[in-house]
Scaffold this active site. Structure first.
Site, PDB file in Angstrom:
ATOM      1  N   PHE A  10      13.144  -2.293   0.450  1.00 44.35           N
ATOM      2  CA  PHE A  10      12.771  -1.968   1.832  1.00 44.35           C
ATOM      3  C   PHE A  10      13.099  -0.520   2.165  1.00 44.35           C
ATOM      4  O   PHE A  10      13.937   0.114   1.524  1.00 44.35           O
ATOM      5  CB  PHE A  10      13.495  -2.901   2.816  1.00 44.35           C
ATOM      6  CG  PHE A  10      14.999  -2.782   2.798  1.00 44.35           C
ATOM      7  CD1 PHE A  10      15.643  -1.795   3.526  1.00 44.35           C
ATOM      8  CD2 PHE A  10      15.775  -3.678   2.062  1.00 44.35           C
ATOM      9  CE1 PHE A  10      17.033  -1.676   3.522  1.00 44.35           C
ATOM     10  CE2 PHE A  10      17.157  -3.570   2.043  1.00 44.35           C
ATOM     11  CZ  PHE A  10      17.789  -2.562   2.768  1.00 44.35           C
ATOM     12  N   CYS A  31       1.171   1.799   5.096  1.00 45.22           N
ATOM     13  CA  CYS A  31       0.986   0.446   4.572  1.00 45.22           C
ATOM     14  C   CYS A  31      -0.474   0.005   4.635  1.00 45.22           C
ATOM     15  O   CYS A  31      -0.766  -1.188   4.594  1.00 45.22           O
ATOM     16  CB  CYS A  31       1.882  -0.555   5.296  1.00 45.22           C
ATOM     17  SG  CYS A  31       3.643  -0.138   5.188  1.00 45.22           S
ATOM     18  N   MET A  54       8.332  -2.956   3.457  1.00 45.98           N
ATOM     19  CA  MET A  54       8.849  -3.671   2.295  1.00 45.98           C
ATOM     20  C   MET A  54       7.790  -3.784   1.215  1.00 45.98           C
ATOM     21  O   MET A  54       6.606  -3.893   1.490  1.00 45.98           O
ATOM     22  CB  MET A  54       9.309  -5.079   2.678  1.00 45.98           C
ATOM     23  CG  MET A  54      10.508  -5.094   3.576  1.00 45.98           C
ATOM     24  SD  MET A  54      11.059  -6.768   3.950  1.00 45.98           S
ATOM     25  CE  MET A  54      12.426  -6.384   5.047  1.00 45.98           C
ATOM     26  N   ASP A  64       0.841  -1.189   0.000  1.00 43.85           N
ATOM     27  CA  ASP A  64       0.000   0.000   0.000  1.00 43.85           C
ATOM     28  C   ASP A  64       0.882   1.246   0.000  1.00 43.85           C
ATOM     29  O   ASP A  64       1.882   1.307  -0.701  1.00 43.85           O
ATOM     30  CB  ASP A  64      -0.953  -0.047   1.215  1.00 43.85           C
ATOM     31  CG  ASP A  64      -2.230   0.739   1.003  1.00 43.85           C
ATOM     32  OD1 ASP A  64      -2.176   1.978   1.113  1.00 43.85           O
ATOM     33  OD2 ASP A  64      -3.279   0.120   0.745  1.00 43.85           O
TER      34      ASP A  64
END
Length: 259
Positions: A171, A188, A158, A87
């Site tokens: 990452f 995220c 990540m 996301d």
């Protein structure tokens, strides 16, 4: 036999040219493996820091960005909808961003294992600083807690993309990151957990070069790789030769390098 990986530490570079550079590197590795016979060239691992930028993965939700375009500009931040999984996340100063461009055919053809090995690299780096980091079921990345400081909080996000088993993206490890930038998104896409950094957990700034060195040592161990490290202009010179592209450094620096 250990796989050769060339680490290119580029310093602080803007997001879009670095994304374009990843695509060139991925295409180079794909082309090499498709030759007859296959050409065994080294893998490349980019280490960078970005000016403030928010990136949204291909399956992410735009409403997880809580700022308007005007508010983004006021904070000196950019926004990109990109081709990795995951996301929305933030990249910015004080963060160590890693983009391993690896041909997994020469390591292992297992995306889940690849993500777990990246996580383990970060977990072991955190352990070097006395921090017990780990995983949360169903949520990619590296987390700390729950503990006396609070519930789970993400220290490393990540997201990857893979083409013909060659990876890109990677990452974002929070070292001395200004965590206020995360308050402008649903990090995220997870609304019920927080975000942290090495500095926040240790109650002191960390030496980013030291962290980088420790992380590379763990990466080499987890991936059974032999690393060659280039920095700055030396790194750009290697990439120009690797990609057979003249003036690559000027192309990237014209829109990428931030002093």
């Amino acid at each position: 036999m250990a796989e050769p990986v060339v680490v290119c530490h580029l310093g602080r570079v803007a997001y879009k040219p670095t994304w374009d550079l990843q695509k060139l590197l991925q295409a180079r590795l794909v082309a090499a493996k498709r030759q007859e016979p296959p050409q065994r060239i080294p893998h490349v691992f980019l280490l960078v820091e970005h000016p403030p930028v928010y990136t949204l993965g291909k399956n992410g939700r735009l409403d997880h960005l809580l700022l308007s375009e005007e508010a983004l500009r006021a904070r000196g931040a950019e926004f990109f909808h990109i081709d990795r999984g995951g996301d929305i996340t933030f990249h910015g100063p004080g963060q160590l961003v890693g983009y391993p461009i690896l041909d997994l055919d020469r390591f292992f053809t297992d995306i889940h294992r690849y993500l777990r090995e990246l996580e383990e690299t970060i977990i072991r780096t955190c352990a070097d600083y006395g921090l017990q980091a780990g995983r949360v079921a169903g949520r990619t990345g590296v987390w700390i807690g729950p503990d006396a400081r609070g519930p789970e909080r993400k220290i490393c996000a990540m997201g990857i993309r893979c083409s013909r088993w060659v990876t890109m993206h990677g990452f974002a490890f929070n070292l001395n990151t200004d965590l206020r930038f995360f308050s402008y998104i649903v990090p995220c896409g997870i609304a019920d957990r927080g975000v942290t950094s090495l500095a926040a957990e240790l109650d002191r700034p960390v030496d980013e070069a030291e962290v980088r060195g420790r992380l590379l040592r763990h990466f080499a161990e987890r991936f059974e790789a032999t690393l060659t490290v280039h920095e700055g202009d030396e790194a750009f010179a290697f990439l120009e030769d690797y990609l057979e592209k003249d003036n690559l450094a000027a192309w990237v620096k014209a829109g990428a390098v931030v002093s």
